[in-house]
Motif scaffolding. Structure first.
Motif, PDB file in Angstrom:
ATOM      1  N   SER A  33       0.832  -1.204   0.000  1.00 50.04           N
ATOM      2  CA  SER A  33       0.000   0.000   0.000  1.00 50.04           C
ATOM      3  C   SER A  33       0.872   1.263   0.000  1.00 50.04           C
ATOM      4  N   TRP A  34       2.015   1.186   0.632  1.00 47.41           N
ATOM      5  CA  TRP A  34       2.967   2.322   0.608  1.00 47.41           C
ATOM      6  C   TRP A  34       3.289   2.676  -0.840  1.00 47.41           C
ATOM      7  N   ASN A  35       3.543   1.627  -1.579  1.00 47.32           N
ATOM      8  CA  ASN A  35       3.864   1.783  -2.982  1.00 47.32           C
ATOM      9  C   ASN A  35       2.675   2.350  -3.767  1.00 47.32           C
ATOM     10  N   LYS A  36       1.499   1.775  -3.562  1.00 47.61           N
ATOM     11  CA  LYS A  36       0.305   2.196  -4.295  1.00 47.61           C
ATOM     12  C   LYS A  36      -0.098   3.622  -3.941  1.00 47.61           C
ATOM     13  N   LEU A  37       0.136   3.992  -2.674  1.00 44.28           N
ATOM     14  CA  LEU A  37      -0.244   5.334  -2.241  1.00 44.28           C
ATOM     15  C   LEU A  37       0.827   6.349  -2.619  1.00 44.28           C
ATOM     16  N   ALA A  38       1.932   5.839  -3.162  1.00 42.55           N
ATOM     17  CA  ALA A  38       3.057   6.682  -3.557  1.00 42.55           C
ATOM     18  C   ALA A  38       3.542   7.563  -2.415  1.00 42.55           C
ATOM     19  N   LEU A  81      10.397   6.293   8.044  1.00 47.17           N
ATOM     20  CA  LEU A  81      10.775   4.943   8.491  1.00 47.17           C
ATOM     21  C   LEU A  81      10.960   4.898  10.006  1.00 47.17           C
ATOM     22  N   VAL A  82      11.616   5.915  10.540  1.00 49.15           N
ATOM     23  CA  VAL A  82      11.814   5.968  11.996  1.00 49.15           C
ATOM     24  C   VAL A  82      10.472   6.067  12.702  1.00 49.15           C
ATOM     25  N   LEU A  83       9.604   6.930  12.179  1.00 47.61           N
ATOM     26  CA  LEU A  83       8.277   7.074  12.799  1.00 47.61           C
ATOM     27  C   LEU A  83       7.522   5.749  12.772  1.00 47.61           C
ATOM     28  N   LEU A  84       7.666   5.057  11.660  1.00 42.16           N
ATOM     29  CA  LEU A  84       6.975   3.774  11.514  1.00 42.16           C
ATOM     30  C   LEU A  84       7.481   2.775  12.555  1.00 42.16           C
ATOM     31  N   ILE A  85       8.795   2.693  12.704  1.00 41.28           N
ATOM     32  CA  ILE A  85       9.354   1.706  13.634  1.00 41.28           C
ATOM     33  C   ILE A  85       8.976   2.040  15.080  1.00 41.28           C
ATOM     34  N   PHE A  86       9.095   3.315  15.438  1.00 42.73           N
ATOM     35  CA  PHE A  86       8.669   3.700  16.786  1.00 42.73           C
ATOM     36  C   PHE A  86       7.186   3.406  16.987  1.00 42.73           C
ATOM     37  N   SER A 143      -0.045   5.400  12.688  1.00 42.87           N
ATOM     38  CA  SER A 143       0.021   5.380  11.225  1.00 42.87           C
ATOM     39  C   SER A 143      -0.136   6.774  10.633  1.00 42.87           C
ATOM     40  N   MET A 144      -0.894   7.609  11.321  1.00 44.32           N
ATOM     41  CA  MET A 144      -1.180   8.935  10.773  1.00 44.32           C
ATOM     42  C   MET A 144       0.099   9.717  10.496  1.00 44.32           C
ATOM     43  N   ALA A 145       1.124   9.486  11.317  1.00 43.18           N
ATOM     44  CA  ALA A 145       2.381  10.195  11.114  1.00 43.18           C
ATOM     45  C   ALA A 145       2.981   9.887   9.748  1.00 43.18           C
ATOM     46  N   VAL A 146       2.676   8.711   9.220  1.00 45.16           N
ATOM     47  CA  VAL A 146       3.217   8.316   7.919  1.00 45.16           C
ATOM     48  C   VAL A 146       2.198   8.541   6.804  1.00 45.16           C
ATOM     49  N   LEU A 147       0.934   8.196   7.106  1.00 41.21           N
ATOM     50  CA  LEU A 147      -0.109   8.268   6.073  1.00 41.21           C
ATOM     51  C   LEU A 147      -0.491   9.709   5.728  1.00 41.21           C
ATOM     52  N   ARG A 148      -0.641  10.522   6.754  1.00 42.58           N
ATOM     53  CA  ARG A 148      -1.035  11.924   6.528  1.00 42.58           C
ATOM     54  C   ARG A 148      -0.029  12.846   7.198  1.00 42.58           C
ATOM     55  N   LEU A 169      -2.541  13.577  19.242  1.00 44.07           N
ATOM     56  CA  LEU A 169      -2.440  12.346  20.037  1.00 44.07           C
ATOM     57  C   LEU A 169      -1.414  11.370  19.477  1.00 44.07           C
ATOM     58  N   THR A 170      -1.107  11.477  18.198  1.00 39.66           N
ATOM     59  CA  THR A 170      -0.098  10.594  17.613  1.00 39.66           C
ATOM     60  C   THR A 170       1.201  10.657  18.403  1.00 39.66           C
ATOM     61  N   TRP A 171       1.576  11.854  18.821  1.00 37.50           N
ATOM     62  CA  TRP A 171       2.850  12.024  19.528  1.00 37.50           C
ATOM     63  C   TRP A 171       2.774  11.466  20.942  1.00 37.50           C
TER      64      TRP A 171
END
Lengths: 349, 267, 278
Positions: free
Chosen positions: C148-153, C161-166, C235-240, C247-249
């Motif tokens: 989906s990362w690829n499809k959503l470009a 990547l760091v945000l995702l791993i955390f 996910s919002m940190a990466v998606l949007r 609250l993400t933080w």
């Protein structure tokens, strides 16, 4: 000598829900708040010295396992205190656990899927046993039992006896000052029972380990314990050595008489007939005294309390009426004494 | 005499179940929670569409369908696969096979008590709540009768499928793995996850050719379509009866065949 | 007296992080070794688990056949969220799976055997089982995310990547916390299986954007049963990235606090249960 375990006026109470009976009752219970307080252990005290093997006895539900749970730190007393090896077990459960070994009934504490030796290796790390001590211990074990036949088998494939053996070895592995054995011989055959008793005795002697043994098997008690503590309905009712216990009931003797020349060929009916008629005879002679009569090894056994009637008088009475081919008098067994204590359940000092 | 034996088995099941007071309340609230979650999810989905009717289903149809599907599964749950797995693995099944009444029936009657409790504690209250929440969208008429008849067959078709899956455990050690596969296959092909109406045509045809749709989709279709004529109703029920018979025979034959195979192999 | 002195000395040895790591790896290495000898069970279970995840994805796809988007979320974004929940569930599946056996050992009375070791009770109980099947979850989850990362470009850069791993780390703490809390119910009530299955149902809803729920539920899913932190907020940190909710933080705070609470409840239940047990 400073006792290794001190139990001081310990009481433990539980809150339990009163359950009602029947289908209606179980619907009612859904909303019930009807609790009652049960006192499982009631003001029990005892001191246990280093190297002792103490038999901790009592009927089911007497409060034995509750006491053990408090001594091992799993439960906290409602009142009173316990000190084990200078540690209050229920305040410092993990610290206390280093100083004790536990075998709890048929519940193996070893890893089910692993060969016993792998479990031992993990336990070595868990208890931080030094390499040398570990090696010495395994060497000692191999002089006591045939290690090769059991050590490489997964626990789940072992027989109950092998499993118990491994559990006991595991409980001594870190050389704890105190080991708790709860029903270690339950469900085992005679040969295995003897093996386990021998092992415990050797380990106790070799390492001067204090052993607290709960059991229903008087064979265990006779083979291992110098001292016994009996608890019933939460109260301690006896705490002394085994000789004293049998001495306490020394007034009792068992008289066995054989009323047939060849006792082996007696049928069950014949024996029962003898039993009733002997029983009637005794009742006629001593109407106020209770003298239980039973059949054992095709002989008639009479339990005589010498405080009321002399054994010789009983022999004479029986001989007057029957031809006695053989007879012998035995001291009462530990088992019968204990049973009498449970039955009577009065405090004996 | 025979009847009394089964009655007492059912009664024992009920009493056993009632012991677990927390669980009964929990199941009920669990269903409410599911209702609530499904409500918001599908509201969001329907709000994203231009038309209030999608694939012949309105929003309230969908909610009723899904919540009933969950409640029906709860109601039918007798843990057959798990219990059979346990019986087989610890060898207890040998004792039960000595009983004079057949293992399949034995398992059924042991579980029936729980099913009866489930009916009163989960299915019925959920049905009532759904009825009011959906603004009385459930038509009260003959369709209720068709629905109940249909649920009767659903129950047995589901039981037979579980029994077949339970029998498979004789061949493998993996209770968990087998059960989770069953759960997901039945879940999606019965319509319990997504109503069959939302399936693309090809998928729908496959689902309708398999027995699973008879567990959820058939009774729900009968409940949600009071306008169906007698021929439609008979068609759906006849299909269920057919699967009831087929699965009944299949489960029986498969069990007996497996049993023979296993005893021959001395497993 | 000599023996007692010696063991007192050992007892006072520090049992630090290294000690626990060592024990843990020793136990799981043995566990995996023995489990691999039952290969057919492992393979069937693995297939079952991957099938479950695949069918979940299929059901998404079925819904999106009828609707192009749900409240502004398209299929690929939803797939991303779903993949995120799978990855976040992996540690719970691998390392805390023994929670599912807890009620069985509690009701049979076997639980007591875990209480006699000189190590943390919670740790010792969990160390018994390491479920390698969980790696299957990780694999499916990562595939969803990459696809989906690829499809959503979405941009591939260090920050995301760091945000995702955390995000994975702290979201997985939430998953573990929910599992701990649900399984510990068996210490307090009879037949607690329903609590576990309820928590599973609840966890299933973590894959949807929290925005589809009403105010009250939003509050519950954020602060009380914080499933919104299992996927949506991190996910919002990466998606949007241009529109990240505050609250993400706070995901780390929620992860740590809820894990700690669940641990405390579990331990309290374990020790109070032993009194009433039997």
């Amino acid at each position: 000598m400073e006792p290794i375990i001190q139990v001081n006026n310990v009481t433990k109470e539980f809150k339990v829900l009163n359950r009602s009976e029947g289908l209606k009752g179980s619907i009612k219970d859904l909303f019930s708040h009807d609790y009652k307080i049960v006192r499982a252990v009631d003001n029990v005290s005892m001191d246990i010295g280093q190297g002792e093997i103490v038999g901790y006895l009592g009927p089911n539900g007497a409060g034995k396992s509750t006491t053990i749970k408090m001594m091992t730190g799993v439960l906290k007393p409602t009142s009173g205190s316990i000190i084990c090896n200078g540690v209050v077990p229920y305040d410092k459960r993990t610290l206390n656990a280093q100083n004790i070994g536990v075998v709890f009934g048929q519940r193996s504490q070893l890893w089910w899927a692993l060969p016993a030796i792998e479990s031992f290796n993990i336990l070595k790390d868990i208890y931080l046993v030094e390499d040398k001590d570990y090696k010495d211990m395994l060497e000692l074990y191999s002089t006591l039992v045939d290690m090769d036949s059991i050590m490489h088998k997964p626990v789940r494939q072992m027989s109950l006896g092998q499993r118990t053996l491994c559990d006991i070895l595991a409980s001594f592995l870190h050389n704890p000052p105190v080991v708790f054995l709860d029903e270690p011989t339950i469900g085992l055959d005679v040969a295995m029972k003897a093996k386990i008793r021998e092992l415990v005795k050797m380990l106790n002697k070799e390492k001067n380990t204090t052993v607290i043994l709960t059991t229903h098997d008087m064979g265990d008690v006779d083979a291992l314990c110098e001292r016994i503590v009996i608890i019933d309905k939460g109260k301690k009712i006896y705490d002394n050595d085994i000789e004293h216990l049998t001495g306490l009931f020394g007034a009792y003797r068992t008289l066995s008489v054989s009323l047939s020349k060849n006792k082996e060929i007696l049928t069950k009916e014949e024996l029962e007939q003898m039993e009733t008629s002997v029983s009637n005879l005794l009742r006629e002679q001593w109407p106020d005294v209770d003298m239980p009569v039973s059949i054992e090894d095709n002989e008639i056994q009479i339990l005589v309390n010498e405080a009321f009637t002399g054994v010789v008088k009983v022999i004479n009475a029986v001989q007057d009426k029957y031809k006695v081919y053989d007879m012998h008098i035995t001291e009462i067994s530990t088992e019968s004494v204990i049973r009498k204590i449970y039955d009577g359940s009065k405090i004996v000092k | 005499m025979k009847c009394r034996k089964y009655l007492s088995m059912i009664k024992a099941g009920i009493m056993e179940d009632m012991q677990f007071r927390g669980a009964i309340i929990m199941t009920f609230f669990g269903n409410l929670l599911y209702l609530l979650l499904a409500f918001f999810l599908w509201k969001a989905i329907f709000e994203s569409s231009d038309s209030p009717v999608i694939n012949g289903m309105t929003f309230s149809d969908t909610i009723i369908y899904l919540v009933f599907a969950a409640a029906l599964f709860n109601f039918m749950e007798m843990w057959t696969v798990w219990n059979m797995g346990r019986d087989i693995q610890d060898g207890k099944i040998v004792v039960d096979l000595l009983m004079p009444c057949g293992y399949r029936r034995l398992r059924l009657f042991r579980g029936l008590g729980e099913v009866i409790v489930n009916f009163f504690t989960t299915l019925l209250p959920t049905a009532i709540i759904v009825y009011f929440i959906s603004g009385k969208a459930i038509h009260l008429g003959l369709n209720i009768l068709w629905f109940l008849i249909s649920v009767f067959f659903s129950f047995f078709i589901n039981y037979y499928i579980e029994f077949i899956v339970g029998t498979i455990i004789m061949y493998t050690e993996s209770i968990w793995g087998i059960d989770i596969m069953k759960e997901v296959v039945v879940g999606v092909l019965s319509g319990a996850m997504i109503p069959l109406a939302f399936f693309p045509e090809g998928f729908k045809q496959i689902a309708l050719a398999l027995p699973f749709h008879a567990i959820i989709d058939s009774p729900m279709t009968l409940l949600l379509h009071p306008e169906y004529g007698l021929t439609d109703v008979v068609n759906i029920l006849a299909m269920q009866v057919l699967w009831f018979v087929v699965m009944g025979i299949l489960s029986d034959v498969f069990f007996k065949f497996s049993l023979r195979r296993i005893t021959v192999n001395g497993g | 007296m000599e023996t007692s002195d010696m063991s007192m000395k050992t007892a006072s040895k520090r049992r630090g992080l290294r000690y626990y790591f060592n024990i843990y790896f020793r136990i799981i290495a043995q566990d995996i070794k023995s489990k691999l000898s039952y290969r057919s069970d492992f393979i069937i279970s693995l297939i079952g688990m991957i099938l479950t995840d695949a069918v979940e994805i299929l059901s998404f796809w079925l819904v999106f056949q009828n609707f192009p988007s749900v409240k502004g979320w398209n299929f690929y974004e939803m797939l991303f969220l779903y993949g995120f929940t799978l990855v976040a569930s992996t540690p719970a599946q691998c390392m805390f799976d023994n929670n599912w056996n807890l009620r069985l050992v509690v009701y049979s009375g076997d639980f007591i055997k875990y209480c006699f070791r000189p190590v943390n009770l919670f740790f010792y109980f969990m160390s018994e089982i390491f479920d390698i099947k969980g790696v299957g979850k990780l694999f499916v989850g990562l595939s969803c995310i990459v696809y989906s990362w690829n499809k959503l470009a979405l941009p591939v850069n260090f920050k995301s990547l760091v945000l995702l791993i955390f995000g994975f780390v702290f979201a997985s703490l939430i998953v573990i916390a929910i599992l701990n809390l649900a399984s510990s119910a068996c210490f307090f009530i009879m037949n607690s299986f329903f609590v576990l299955s309820l928590s599973n149902t609840l966890r299933g809803y973590a894959r949807y954007p929290i925005t589809i729920f009403s105010g009250a539920l939003k509050f519950v899913f954020t602060f009380i049963a914080p499933i919104a932190f299992m996927a949506y907020y991190p996910s919002m940190a990466v998606l949007r990235p241009d529109n990240v909710p505050v609250l993400t933080w706070f995901t780390p705070v929620f992860g740590i606090v809820f894990f700690y609470i669940s641990y405390k409840v579990w331990m309290k239940g374990a020790l109070s249960y032993n009194g009433t047990g039997n």
